[in-house]
Design a protein around this motif. Structure first.
Motif, PDB file in Angstrom:
ATOM      1  N   GLN A  86       0.822  -1.213   0.000  1.00  0.00           N
ATOM      2  CA  GLN A  86       0.000   0.000   0.000  1.00  0.00           C
ATOM      3  C   GLN A  86       0.854   1.260   0.000  1.00  0.00           C
ATOM      4  OE1 GLN A  86      -0.031  -2.324   2.379  1.00  0.00           O
ATOM      5  NE2 GLN A  86       0.221  -1.385   4.380  1.00  0.00           N
ATOM      6  N   ASP A  87       2.008   1.223   0.674  1.00  0.00           N
ATOM      7  CA  ASP A  87       2.901   2.385   0.670  1.00  0.00           C
ATOM      8  C   ASP A  87       3.509   2.602  -0.708  1.00  0.00           C
ATOM      9  OD1 ASP A  87       2.396   2.697   3.360  1.00  0.00           O
ATOM     10  OD2 ASP A  87       4.199   1.614   3.980  1.00  0.00           O
ATOM     11  N   PHE A  88       3.960   1.513  -1.318  1.00  0.00           N
ATOM     12  CA  PHE A  88       4.567   1.624  -2.646  1.00  0.00           C
ATOM     13  C   PHE A  88       3.545   2.119  -3.665  1.00  0.00           C
ATOM     14  CE2 PHE A  88       5.279  -0.137  -6.853  1.00  0.00           C
ATOM     15  CZ  PHE A  88       6.497   0.437  -7.146  1.00  0.00           C
ATOM     16  N   ILE A  89       2.348   1.554  -3.640  1.00  0.00           N
ATOM     17  CA  ILE A  89       1.328   1.925  -4.623  1.00  0.00           C
ATOM     18  C   ILE A  89       0.949   3.396  -4.465  1.00  0.00           C
ATOM     19  CG2 ILE A  89      -1.085   1.531  -5.264  1.00  0.00           C
ATOM     20  CD1 ILE A  89      -0.518  -1.475  -4.601  1.00  0.00           C
ATOM     21  N   ALA A  90       0.803   3.866  -3.237  1.00  0.00           N
ATOM     22  CA  ALA A  90       0.450   5.272  -3.007  1.00  0.00           C
ATOM     23  C   ALA A  90       1.551   6.202  -3.528  1.00  0.00           C
ATOM     24  CB  ALA A  90       0.213   5.515  -1.521  1.00  0.00           C
ATOM     25  N   HIS A  91       2.808   5.874  -3.266  1.00  0.00           N
ATOM     26  CA  HIS A  91       3.908   6.734  -3.716  1.00  0.00           C
ATOM     27  C   HIS A  91       4.075   6.692  -5.233  1.00  0.00           C
ATOM     28  CE1 HIS A  91       4.989   7.032   0.498  1.00  0.00           C
ATOM     29  NE2 HIS A  91       5.801   8.018   0.156  1.00  0.00           N
ATOM     30  N   TYR A  92       3.927   5.511  -5.820  1.00  0.00           N
ATOM     31  CA  TYR A  92       4.076   5.416  -7.275  1.00  0.00           C
ATOM     32  C   TYR A  92       2.915   6.118  -7.983  1.00  0.00           C
ATOM     33  CZ  TYR A  92       5.385   3.532 -11.805  1.00  0.00           C
ATOM     34  OH  TYR A  92       5.765   3.415 -13.113  1.00  0.00           O
ATOM     35  N   ALA A  93       1.718   6.031  -7.442  1.00  0.00           N
ATOM     36  CA  ALA A  93       0.576   6.735  -8.035  1.00  0.00           C
ATOM     37  C   ALA A  93       0.792   8.246  -7.970  1.00  0.00           C
ATOM     38  CB  ALA A  93      -0.710   6.341  -7.318  1.00  0.00           C
ATOM     39  N   LYS A  94       1.316   8.737  -6.846  1.00  0.00           N
ATOM     40  CA  LYS A  94       1.629  10.172  -6.733  1.00  0.00           C
ATOM     41  C   LYS A  94       2.710  10.575  -7.737  1.00  0.00           C
ATOM     42  CE  LYS A  94       1.413  10.414  -1.975  1.00  0.00           C
ATOM     43  NZ  LYS A  94       1.902  10.879  -0.696  1.00  0.00           N
ATOM     44  N   PHE A  95       3.703   9.692  -7.915  1.00  0.00           N
ATOM     45  CA  PHE A  95       4.773   9.958  -8.875  1.00  0.00           C
ATOM     46  C   PHE A  95       4.211  10.041 -10.295  1.00  0.00           C
ATOM     47  CE2 PHE A  95       7.760   8.063 -11.923  1.00  0.00           C
ATOM     48  CZ  PHE A  95       8.778   9.009 -11.877  1.00  0.00           C
ATOM     49  N   LEU A  96       3.320   9.109 -10.644  1.00  0.00           N
ATOM     50  CA  LEU A  96       2.725   9.116 -11.984  1.00  0.00           C
ATOM     51  C   LEU A  96       1.911  10.379 -12.218  1.00  0.00           C
ATOM     52  CD1 LEU A  96       1.550   5.414 -12.307  1.00  0.00           C
ATOM     53  CD2 LEU A  96       3.422   6.499 -13.540  1.00  0.00           C
ATOM     54  N   LYS A  97       1.169  10.804 -11.210  1.00  0.00           N
ATOM     55  CA  LYS A  97       0.358  12.018 -11.346  1.00  0.00           C
ATOM     56  C   LYS A  97       1.245  13.252 -11.462  1.00  0.00           C
ATOM     57  CE  LYS A  97      -3.480  14.503  -9.405  1.00  0.00           C
ATOM     58  NZ  LYS A  97      -4.504  14.560  -8.390  1.00  0.00           N
ATOM     59  N   ARG A  98       2.314  13.279 -10.669  1.00  0.00           N
ATOM     60  CA  ARG A  98       3.217  14.440 -10.664  1.00  0.00           C
ATOM     61  C   ARG A  98       3.952  14.584 -11.994  1.00  0.00           C
ATOM     62  NH1 ARG A  98       5.772  13.303  -6.128  1.00  0.00           N
ATOM     63  NH2 ARG A  98       7.510  12.319  -7.172  1.00  0.00           N
ATOM     64  N   THR A  99       4.338  13.470 -12.617  1.00  0.00           N
ATOM     65  CA  THR A  99       5.079  13.564 -13.869  1.00  0.00           C
ATOM     66  C   THR A  99       4.211  14.053 -15.017  1.00  0.00           C
ATOM     67  OG1 THR A  99       4.644  11.247 -14.405  1.00  0.00           O
ATOM     68  CG2 THR A  99       6.710  11.748 -13.256  1.00  0.00           C
ATOM     69  N   GLY A 100       2.918  13.733 -14.987  1.00  0.00           N
ATOM     70  CA  GLY A 100       2.025  14.197 -16.046  1.00  0.00           C
ATOM     71  C   GLY A 100       2.178  13.452 -17.354  1.00  0.00           C
ATOM     72  N   ARG A 101       2.844  12.317 -17.342  1.00  0.00           N
ATOM     73  CA  ARG A 101       3.064  11.563 -18.584  1.00  0.00           C
ATOM     74  C   ARG A 101       1.962  10.552 -18.860  1.00  0.00           C
ATOM     75  NH1 ARG A 101       8.816   9.273 -17.906  1.00  0.00           N
ATOM     76  NH2 ARG A 101       8.158   8.120 -19.733  1.00  0.00           N
ATOM     77  N   VAL A 102       1.041  10.378 -17.912  1.00  0.00           N
ATOM     78  CA  VAL A 102      -0.086   9.468 -18.104  1.00  0.00           C
ATOM     79  C   VAL A 102      -1.243  10.257 -18.688  1.00  0.00           C
ATOM     80  CG1 VAL A 102      -1.751   7.982 -16.943  1.00  0.00           C
ATOM     81  CG2 VAL A 102       0.627   7.964 -16.220  1.00  0.00           C
ATOM     82  N   HIS A 103      -1.772   9.779 -19.809  1.00  0.00           N
ATOM     83  CA  HIS A 103      -2.909  10.433 -20.449  1.00  0.00           C
ATOM     84  C   HIS A 103      -4.185   9.979 -19.744  1.00  0.00           C
ATOM     85  CE1 HIS A 103      -6.203  10.644 -23.439  1.00  0.00           C
ATOM     86  NE2 HIS A 103      -5.702  11.855 -23.568  1.00  0.00           N
ATOM     87  N   VAL A 104      -4.918  10.926 -19.168  1.00  0.00           N
ATOM     88  CA  VAL A 104      -6.169  10.615 -18.480  1.00  0.00           C
ATOM     89  C   VAL A 104      -7.313  10.900 -19.448  1.00  0.00           C
ATOM     90  CG1 VAL A 104      -7.622  11.163 -16.503  1.00  0.00           C
ATOM     91  CG2 VAL A 104      -5.146  11.238 -16.280  1.00  0.00           C
TER      92      VAL A 104
END
Length: 151
Positions: free
Chosen positions: A15-33
């Motif tokens: 749960q810690d890893f998933i929360a941090h990686y999700a924040k990282f993905l959102k912060r980078t802005g490279r994921v198309h929503v």
């Protein structure tokens, strides 16, 4: 002189890893929503769409971790993982698998980020060397944060 400890995704709490990686993905802005992200249900057995507005980032982070831990699985395997019981009122509950389109979309986003690739030999997806490095780097940050270690 202290030695550097090698930390992988397996060494930190999921749960810690998933929360941090999700924040990282959102912060980078490279994921198309996509536009439909706020109205889509994740499975046919669900009654409502996800409550968390960042659920897509969390789903992508979960899939990245699952591919890291067990490569060679495809969309059908992950449909079973994210499946659940359908409540049929007074009738008995029955297991239903999740929607494959959302999982396929998340896997395509990870492929575009060069975190995973299609495994030509075994089938399914596998982690790339770049993806392994990035995920281990995030895991190291989570480990250091949890244990109070400063870099």
């Amino acid at each position: 002189m202290a030695t550097m400890q090698s930390v992988t995704v397996k060494d930190v709490a999921p749960q810690d890893f998933i929360a941090h990686y999700a924040k990282f993905l959102k912060r980078t802005g490279r994921v198309h929503v996509p536009r439909w992200v706020d109205i889509v249900k994740t499975a046919t057995h669900k009654e409502l769409p996800p409550i968390n507005p960042d659920w897509l980032y969390v789903r992508i982070a979960v899939l990245a971790r699952k591919v890291y831990l067990r490569h060679g699985d495809g969309v059908e395997c992950y449909r079973k993982v994210f499946g659940g019981n359908r409540r049929d009122g007074v009738r008995p509950n029955h297991f239903h698998i999740a929607n494959g389109g959302l999982i396929r979309y998340a896997l395509k986003q990870l492929t575009a980020l060069k975190v995973i690739e299609t495994d030509a030999v075994k089938g399914g997806r596998r982690i790339t060397s770049t993806g392994r490095r990035d995920l281990d780097r995030i895991a190291k940050q989570v480990y250091n944060l949890k244990h109070g270690i400063k870099n």
